[in-house]
Design a protein around this motif. Structure first.
Motif, mmCIF file in Angstrom:
data_model
loop_
_atom_site.group_PDB
_atom_site.id
_atom_site.type_symbol
_atom_site.label_atom_id
_atom_site.label_comp_id
_atom_site.label_asym_id
_atom_site.label_seq_id
_atom_site.Cartn_x
_atom_site.Cartn_y
_atom_site.Cartn_z
ATOM 1 N N UNK A 25 0.821 -1.204 0.000
ATOM 2 C CA UNK A 25 0.000 0.000 0.000
ATOM 3 C C UNK A 25 0.858 1.260 0.000
ATOM 4 N N UNK A 26 1.950 1.224 0.780
ATOM 5 C CA UNK A 26 2.841 2.383 0.819
ATOM 6 C C UNK A 26 3.459 2.653 -0.531
ATOM 7 N N UNK A 27 3.956 1.568 -1.163
ATOM 8 C CA UNK A 27 4.618 1.716 -2.456
ATOM 9 C C UNK A 27 3.653 2.228 -3.506
ATOM 10 N N UNK A 28 2.458 1.620 -3.543
ATOM 11 C CA UNK A 28 1.499 1.977 -4.582
ATOM 12 C C UNK A 28 0.977 3.397 -4.414
ATOM 13 N N UNK A 29 0.898 3.892 -3.172
ATOM 14 C CA UNK A 29 0.314 5.203 -2.933
ATOM 15 C C UNK A 29 1.350 6.319 -2.794
ATOM 16 N N UNK A 30 2.620 5.962 -2.770
ATOM 17 C CA UNK A 30 3.655 6.980 -2.639
ATOM 18 C C UNK A 30 3.856 7.714 -3.955
ATOM 19 N N UNK A 31 3.868 9.031 -3.904
ATOM 20 C CA UNK A 31 4.058 9.819 -5.129
ATOM 21 C C UNK A 31 5.476 9.699 -5.644
ATOM 22 N N UNK A 32 6.391 9.244 -4.807
ATOM 23 C CA UNK A 32 7.787 9.132 -5.223
ATOM 24 C C UNK A 32 8.135 7.736 -5.745
ATOM 25 N N UNK A 33 7.200 6.795 -5.614
ATOM 26 C CA UNK A 33 7.488 5.422 -6.010
ATOM 27 C C UNK A 33 6.438 4.913 -6.983
ATOM 28 N N UNK A 34 6.169 5.687 -8.017
ATOM 29 C CA UNK A 34 5.177 5.283 -9.001
ATOM 30 C C UNK A 34 5.824 4.546 -10.170
ATOM 31 N N UNK A 35 5.058 3.657 -10.766
ATOM 32 C CA UNK A 35 5.505 2.966 -11.963
ATOM 33 C C UNK A 35 5.622 3.954 -13.116
ATOM 34 N N UNK A 36 6.687 3.824 -13.892
ATOM 35 C CA UNK A 36 6.846 4.650 -15.092
ATOM 36 C C UNK A 36 6.438 3.832 -16.306
ATOM 37 N N UNK A 37 5.489 4.373 -17.069
ATOM 38 C CA UNK A 37 5.031 3.718 -18.292
ATOM 39 C C UNK A 37 5.402 4.597 -19.473
ATOM 40 N N UNK A 38 6.152 4.031 -20.414
ATOM 41 C CA UNK A 38 6.571 4.763 -21.613
ATOM 42 C C UNK A 38 5.998 4.064 -22.825
ATOM 43 N N UNK A 39 5.293 4.819 -23.665
ATOM 44 C CA UNK A 39 4.724 4.256 -24.876
ATOM 45 C C UNK A 39 5.161 5.105 -26.061
ATOM 46 N N UNK A 40 5.649 4.452 -27.103
ATOM 47 C CA UNK A 40 6.200 5.175 -28.251
ATOM 48 C C UNK A 40 5.078 5.653 -29.177
ATOM 49 N N UNK A 41 5.076 6.948 -29.540
ATOM 50 C CA UNK A 41 4.065 7.442 -30.472
ATOM 51 C C UNK A 41 4.136 6.696 -31.801
ATOM 52 N N UNK A 42 2.995 6.560 -32.426
ATOM 53 C CA UNK A 42 2.950 5.869 -33.709
ATOM 54 C C UNK A 42 1.560 5.344 -33.983
ATOM 55 N N UNK A 43 1.370 4.809 -35.173
ATOM 56 C CA UNK A 43 0.064 4.284 -35.554
ATOM 57 C C UNK A 43 -0.266 3.042 -34.736
ATOM 58 N N UNK A 44 -1.525 2.920 -34.366
ATOM 59 C CA UNK A 44 -1.968 1.718 -33.680
ATOM 60 C C UNK A 44 -1.899 0.528 -34.625
ATOM 61 N N UNK A 45 -1.653 -0.645 -34.104
ATOM 62 C CA UNK A 45 -1.632 -1.838 -34.950
ATOM 63 C C UNK A 45 -2.968 -2.032 -35.666
ATOM 64 N N UNK A 46 -2.910 -2.570 -36.840
ATOM 65 C CA UNK A 46 -4.108 -2.779 -37.652
ATOM 66 C C UNK A 46 -5.121 -3.663 -36.929
ATOM 67 N N UNK A 47 -6.394 -3.241 -36.945
ATOM 68 C CA UNK A 47 -7.460 -4.038 -36.353
ATOM 69 C C UNK A 47 -7.694 -3.789 -34.882
ATOM 70 N N UNK A 48 -6.876 -2.957 -34.257
ATOM 71 C CA UNK A 48 -7.002 -2.688 -32.828
ATOM 72 C C UNK A 48 -7.393 -1.229 -32.621
ATOM 73 N N UNK A 49 -8.497 -1.014 -31.908
ATOM 74 C CA UNK A 49 -8.941 0.355 -31.643
ATOM 75 C C UNK A 49 -8.177 0.975 -30.485
ATOM 76 N N UNK A 50 -7.715 0.137 -29.562
ATOM 77 C CA UNK A 50 -6.960 0.635 -28.410
ATOM 78 C C UNK A 50 -6.346 -0.546 -27.672
ATOM 79 N N UNK A 51 -5.259 -0.261 -26.961
ATOM 80 C CA UNK A 51 -4.756 -1.220 -25.995
ATOM 81 C C UNK A 51 -4.269 -0.445 -24.794
ATOM 82 N N UNK A 52 -4.375 -1.058 -23.630
ATOM 83 C CA UNK A 52 -4.143 -0.339 -22.387
ATOM 84 C C UNK A 52 -3.223 -1.130 -21.469
ATOM 85 N N UNK A 53 -2.702 -0.439 -20.453
ATOM 86 C CA UNK A 53 -1.872 -1.097 -19.442
ATOM 87 C C UNK A 53 -2.333 -0.652 -18.062
ATOM 88 N N UNK A 54 -2.314 -1.580 -17.133
ATOM 89 C CA UNK A 54 -2.517 -1.307 -15.715
ATOM 90 C C UNK A 54 -1.389 -1.991 -14.949
#
Length: 206
Positions: A25-54
């Motif tokens: 709980x501490x790790x997940x709620x700490x503003x200093x210990x958040x997961x970094x998610x990097x996604x490269x700009x570009x066209x979405x793969x054919x046939x997919x309207x969206x994809x997400x990460x949690x």
């Protein structure tokens, strides 16, 4: 003596689990210990309207005794994603859930026939991590029924292709492919194909 030892073990185990949950709980709620998610700009793969990460922190490894829940879904761009666990820690416990949404379908779900048989083929490019492939089953009114594991494997840097057949339950009308990845990773989804054995439903990511 045996009862005392058992009681001590239960107390120590309960204390360890409590501490682990508190740390999560501490790790997940700490503003200093958040997961970094990097996604490269570009066209979405054919046939997919969206994809997400949690992302979420599980206690007890892959056989988790507690989960601190998933973060809200973050929409990804292009066909690549990189996730950095907090401070590079929790490599076996910090998990990322990738969900794939089909273009042109309601809620992005794949329509299926109850008790039908389907084939899934996935090609992932690069990365080093433990990967698990699932599909989520939904009822006709799009209520989640179950999440079914298909397979798991270790990514060792080289592209990895996987394919198999599976059957959905008699109550399933929609499904959604999901991939769960452990720890820090970078990955490109080269292709994902879902096909009815009769060839009716097919989507391809390129």
């Amino acid at each position: 003596m045996v009862k005392r030892l058992k009681l001590k073990w239960l107390i120590s185990s309960g204390f360890a689990i409590t501490v682990a949950i508190a740390v999560a709980s501490f790790v997940a709620n700490s503003t200093n210990l958040q997961t970094q998610v990097i996604t490269a700009p570009g066209a979405l793969p054919e046939g997919i309207s969206a994809w997400t990460v949690q992302t979420g922190l599980e206690i007890g490894g892959r056989k988790a005794v507690a989960t601190n829940g998933w973060t809200p879904e973050a929409t990804l761009q292009g066909s690549e994603v990189s996730v950095q666990s907090p401070l590079g820690l929790f490599q076996r416990n910090w998990r990322s859930l990738l969900r794939f949404h089909l273009a042109g379908a309601d809620d992005g779900l794949f329509p299926v026939e109850p008790d039908g048989e389907y084939a899934i083929d996935v090609l992932l490019g690069g990365g080093r991590s433990h990967v698990e492939l699932f599909f989520a089953e939904y009822s006709e009114d799009r209520e989640l029924l179950s999440v079914v594991p298909l397979s798991s494997w270790e990514m060792q840097g080289a592209p990895r292709e996987f394919g198999m057949r599976f059957k959905v339950s008699p109550f399933t009308r929609w499904i959604e492919p999901r991939i769960v990845v452990d720890g820090t990773f970078s990955m490109r989804v080269e292709s994902l194909t879902l096909t009815a054995i009769d060839g009716i439903h097919q989507v391809r990511m390129n």
